[in-house]
Design a protein around this motif. Structure first.
Motif, PDB file in Angstrom:
ATOM      1  N   MET A   1       0.846  -1.198   0.000  1.00  0.00           N
ATOM      2  CA  MET A   1       0.000   0.000   0.000  1.00  0.00           C
ATOM      3  C   MET A   1       0.886   1.254   0.000  1.00  0.00           C
ATOM      4  O   MET A   1       1.799   1.376   0.813  1.00  0.00           O
ATOM      5  CB  MET A   1      -0.894   0.003   1.244  1.00  0.00           C
ATOM      6  CG  MET A   1      -1.838   1.190   1.333  1.00  0.00           C
ATOM      7  SD  MET A   1      -2.789   1.190   2.874  1.00  0.00           S
ATOM      8  CE  MET A   1      -3.749  -0.318   2.678  1.00  0.00           C
ATOM      9  N   LYS A   2       0.630   2.165  -0.929  1.00  0.00           N
ATOM     10  CA  LYS A   2       1.400   3.391  -1.032  1.00  0.00           C
ATOM     11  C   LYS A   2       0.588   4.545  -0.455  1.00  0.00           C
ATOM     12  O   LYS A   2      -0.517   4.832  -0.917  1.00  0.00           O
ATOM     13  CB  LYS A   2       1.758   3.677  -2.493  1.00  0.00           C
ATOM     14  CG  LYS A   2       2.618   4.924  -2.671  1.00  0.00           C
ATOM     15  CD  LYS A   2       2.947   5.163  -4.128  1.00  0.00           C
ATOM     16  CE  LYS A   2       3.801   6.419  -4.280  1.00  0.00           C
ATOM     17  NZ  LYS A   2       4.091   6.713  -5.705  1.00  0.00           N
ATOM     18  N   TRP A   3       1.156   5.206   0.553  1.00  0.00           N
ATOM     19  CA  TRP A   3       0.495   6.350   1.173  1.00  0.00           C
ATOM     20  C   TRP A   3       0.979   7.638   0.533  1.00  0.00           C
ATOM     21  O   TRP A   3       2.108   7.725   0.035  1.00  0.00           O
ATOM     22  CB  TRP A   3       0.798   6.385   2.670  1.00  0.00           C
ATOM     23  CG  TRP A   3       0.254   5.225   3.442  1.00  0.00           C
ATOM     24  CD1 TRP A   3       0.930   4.109   3.837  1.00  0.00           C
ATOM     25  CD2 TRP A   3      -1.089   5.066   3.917  1.00  0.00           C
ATOM     26  NE1 TRP A   3       0.105   3.263   4.525  1.00  0.00           N
ATOM     27  CE2 TRP A   3      -1.159   3.823   4.590  1.00  0.00           C
ATOM     28  CE3 TRP A   3      -2.247   5.852   3.825  1.00  0.00           C
ATOM     29  CZ2 TRP A   3      -2.319   3.353   5.175  1.00  0.00           C
ATOM     30  CZ3 TRP A   3      -3.412   5.385   4.407  1.00  0.00           C
ATOM     31  CH2 TRP A   3      -3.442   4.152   5.075  1.00  0.00           C
ATOM     32  N   PHE A   4       0.137   8.657   0.542  1.00  0.00           N
ATOM     33  CA  PHE A   4       0.563   9.966   0.040  1.00  0.00           C
ATOM     34  C   PHE A   4       1.627  10.553   0.960  1.00  0.00           C
ATOM     35  O   PHE A   4       2.562  11.205   0.495  1.00  0.00           O
ATOM     36  CB  PHE A   4      -0.648  10.899  -0.046  1.00  0.00           C
ATOM     37  CG  PHE A   4      -0.354  12.204  -0.729  1.00  0.00           C
ATOM     38  CD1 PHE A   4      -0.217  12.258  -2.106  1.00  0.00           C
ATOM     39  CD2 PHE A   4      -0.200  13.374   0.000  1.00  0.00           C
ATOM     40  CE1 PHE A   4       0.064  13.464  -2.750  1.00  0.00           C
ATOM     41  CE2 PHE A   4       0.077  14.580  -0.633  1.00  0.00           C
ATOM     42  CZ  PHE A   4       0.209  14.627  -2.005  1.00  0.00           C
ATOM     43  N   ASN A   6       4.191   9.319   4.180  1.00  0.00           N
ATOM     44  CA  ASN A   6       4.700   8.153   4.901  1.00  0.00           C
ATOM     45  C   ASN A   6       4.132   8.074   6.311  1.00  0.00           C
ATOM     46  O   ASN A   6       3.918   9.104   6.967  1.00  0.00           O
ATOM     47  CB  ASN A   6       6.230   8.191   4.973  1.00  0.00           C
ATOM     48  CG  ASN A   6       6.876   8.018   3.614  1.00  0.00           C
ATOM     49  OD1 ASN A   6       6.295   7.400   2.717  1.00  0.00           O
ATOM     50  ND2 ASN A   6       8.070   8.563   3.444  1.00  0.00           N
ATOM     51  N   GLU A   7       3.918   6.854   6.782  1.00  0.00           N
ATOM     52  CA  GLU A   7       3.275   6.642   8.082  1.00  0.00           C
ATOM     53  C   GLU A   7       4.084   7.208   9.241  1.00  0.00           C
ATOM     54  O   GLU A   7       3.523   7.556  10.286  1.00  0.00           O
ATOM     55  CB  GLU A   7       3.006   5.149   8.293  1.00  0.00           C
ATOM     56  CG  GLU A   7       1.928   4.601   7.363  1.00  0.00           C
ATOM     57  CD  GLU A   7       1.652   3.133   7.597  1.00  0.00           C
ATOM     58  OE1 GLU A   7       0.785   2.825   8.433  1.00  0.00           O
ATOM     59  OE2 GLU A   7       2.319   2.301   6.954  1.00  0.00           O
ATOM     60  N   ARG A  12       2.269  13.703   9.454  1.00  0.00           N
ATOM     61  CA  ARG A  12       1.169  12.980  10.101  1.00  0.00           C
ATOM     62  C   ARG A  12       1.081  13.322  11.582  1.00  0.00           C
ATOM     63  O   ARG A  12      -0.015  13.397  12.139  1.00  0.00           O
ATOM     64  CB  ARG A  12       1.353  11.478   9.921  1.00  0.00           C
ATOM     65  CG  ARG A  12       0.993  10.986   8.526  1.00  0.00           C
ATOM     66  CD  ARG A  12       0.988   9.459   8.497  1.00  0.00           C
ATOM     67  NE  ARG A  12       0.476   8.974   7.233  1.00  0.00           N
ATOM     68  CZ  ARG A  12      -0.420   7.995   7.114  1.00  0.00           C
ATOM     69  NH1 ARG A  12      -0.904   7.424   8.198  1.00  0.00           N
ATOM     70  NH2 ARG A  12      -0.837   7.592   5.924  1.00  0.00           N
ATOM     71  N   SER A  68      -4.420   9.821   3.482  1.00  0.00           N
ATOM     72  CA  SER A  68      -4.995   8.946   2.452  1.00  0.00           C
ATOM     73  C   SER A  68      -3.927   8.121   1.755  1.00  0.00           C
ATOM     74  O   SER A  68      -2.745   8.486   1.731  1.00  0.00           O
ATOM     75  CB  SER A  68      -5.742   9.784   1.401  1.00  0.00           C
ATOM     76  OG  SER A  68      -6.921  10.313   1.920  1.00  0.00           O
ATOM     77  N   GLU A  69      -4.362   7.007   1.159  1.00  0.00           N
ATOM     78  CA  GLU A  69      -3.511   6.297   0.215  1.00  0.00           C
ATOM     79  C   GLU A  69      -3.242   7.211  -0.972  1.00  0.00           C
ATOM     80  O   GLU A  69      -4.017   8.135  -1.257  1.00  0.00           O
ATOM     81  CB  GLU A  69      -4.192   5.009  -0.257  1.00  0.00           C
ATOM     82  CG  GLU A  69      -4.380   3.974   0.836  1.00  0.00           C
ATOM     83  CD  GLU A  69      -5.085   2.726   0.315  1.00  0.00           C
ATOM     84  OE1 GLU A  69      -4.835   2.354  -0.846  1.00  0.00           O
ATOM     85  OE2 GLU A  69      -5.893   2.152   1.060  1.00  0.00           O
ATOM     86  N   TYR A  70      -2.161   6.943  -1.684  1.00  0.00           N
ATOM     87  CA  TYR A  70      -1.711   7.854  -2.735  1.00  0.00           C
ATOM     88  C   TYR A  70      -2.794   8.118  -3.777  1.00  0.00           C
ATOM     89  O   TYR A  70      -3.095   9.266  -4.107  1.00  0.00           O
ATOM     90  CB  TYR A  70      -0.459   7.300  -3.418  1.00  0.00           C
ATOM     91  CG  TYR A  70       0.085   8.212  -4.483  1.00  0.00           C
ATOM     92  CD1 TYR A  70       0.923   9.274  -4.141  1.00  0.00           C
ATOM     93  CD2 TYR A  70      -0.265   8.046  -5.824  1.00  0.00           C
ATOM     94  CE1 TYR A  70       1.413  10.141  -5.111  1.00  0.00           C
ATOM     95  CE2 TYR A  70       0.219   8.905  -6.793  1.00  0.00           C
ATOM     96  CZ  TYR A  70       1.054   9.950  -6.435  1.00  0.00           C
ATOM     97  OH  TYR A  70       1.524  10.809  -7.394  1.00  0.00           O
ATOM     98  N   ASP A  71      -3.415   7.058  -4.290  1.00  0.00           N
ATOM     99  CA  ASP A  71      -4.429   7.237  -5.341  1.00  0.00           C
ATOM    100  C   ASP A  71      -5.638   8.008  -4.833  1.00  0.00           C
ATOM    101  O   ASP A  71      -6.190   8.856  -5.548  1.00  0.00           O
ATOM    102  CB  ASP A  71      -4.867   5.878  -5.896  1.00  0.00           C
ATOM    103  CG  ASP A  71      -3.782   5.195  -6.711  1.00  0.00           C
ATOM    104  OD1 ASP A  71      -2.833   5.894  -7.130  1.00  0.00           O
ATOM    105  OD2 ASP A  71      -3.873   3.973  -6.921  1.00  0.00           O
ATOM    106  N   ASP A  72      -6.056   7.735  -3.595  1.00  0.00           N
ATOM    107  CA  ASP A  72      -7.193   8.452  -3.012  1.00  0.00           C
ATOM    108  C   ASP A  72      -6.852   9.928  -2.802  1.00  0.00           C
ATOM    109  O   ASP A  72      -7.700  10.807  -3.012  1.00  0.00           O
ATOM    110  CB  ASP A  72      -7.602   7.816  -1.684  1.00  0.00           C
ATOM    111  CG  ASP A  72      -8.214   6.436  -1.851  1.00  0.00           C
ATOM    112  OD1 ASP A  72      -8.694   6.134  -2.963  1.00  0.00           O
ATOM    113  OD2 ASP A  72      -8.212   5.670  -0.871  1.00  0.00           O
TER     114      ASP A  72
END
Length: 254
Positions: A1-4, A6-7, A12, A68-72
């Protein structure tokens, strides 16, 4: 899973606490009122009708992207761009490119100022990381003329503060709306937070002065957080219409 984002990112951490987000909101609400392009927000009628909701939605969109995840996140960014393009078509005019940059610059600056006021000083690397995230948001929206790095952003931010702010009848009306929607004691607290938080140029244009009340209250509030009652005290001060939204910001960060 790619996040926009990083966790383990400082971005964040900054945007994961409702307290920090509320301070970002407070700073942005002051500068929004002075921006030369604020007439665009008045054109739709949404800002004077619900200034807290309109400004809160801007901050909430930014927070949604951060977590969000990158695509979202990219979908949300494109959606924001499409909404603004719709307003442009309705008015048959273009929102100035500088107005888009101003909003991004505000989010960067007040993220830094709010976190440092409430938590600790950020390192240069952490500030670079914050800048990079919001630059990516601007790129996703197709905003031209973005600064290449943090140093360039600092120069452009100073220039925008000099050139793009003015106290107008929109400023006066918007502060009337803040007072109407907040009530006198929340409005008084908002203004004192703004006094402590905003750049000198913003403070001077609004004729605010030093935020001595926040200087007194902030150590007490930080102590209340350590004792586990800070959130309760904060929630007591929130307008009823936005209390649940703010509480959910903290819940989502857990």
């Amino acid at each position: 899973m790619k996040w926009f984002v990083n966790e383990d990112s400082i971005v964040r951490e900054i945007w994961g606490k409702a307290d920090t987000i509320l301070f970002i909101f407070a700073g942005a609400s002051a500068e929004f009122a002075l921006n030369k392009s604020v007439d665009w927000l008045y054109y739709t009628g949404k800002l004077p009708a619900d200034p807290l909701g309109r400004l809160f939605s801007t901050v909430a969109y930014a927070r949604q992207i951060v977590f969000s995840e990158y695509d979202d996140a990219m979908h949300a960014i494109r959606q924001i761009a499409a909404i603004h393009q719709g307003v442009e078509r309705s008015r048959n005019a273009r929102i100035p490119d500088s107005a888009y940059r101003d909003v991004l610059f505000m989010l960067i600056d007040y993220s830094i100022r709010s976190f440092e006021l409430l938590e600790r000083k950020l390192t240069m690397a952490e500030k670079e990381e914050l800048f990079t995230v919001f630059r990516a948001v601007g790129e996703g929206m197709g905003v031209p003329g973005l600064p290449a790095d943090l140093r360039a952003w600092e120069r452009m931010r100073a220039e925008h503060l000099r050139e793009n702010l003015v106290k107008s009848h929109f400023t006066i009306d918007l502060y009337k709306q803040y007072r109407k929607h907040l009530g006198w004691y929340r409005y008084y607290l908002l203004k004192n937070v703004q006094m402590e938080l905003v750049p000198e140029r913003v403070n001077a244009l609004l004729g605010m002065g030093p935020g001595r009340l926040v200087d007194l209250l902030l150590p007490v509030y930080k102590l209340s957080r350590e004792m586990g009652v800070g959130t309760f005290l904060r929630n007591m001060l929130l307008p009823e219409n936005y209390k649940e939204q703010v509480i959910n910001l903290d819940m989502a960060a857990d």
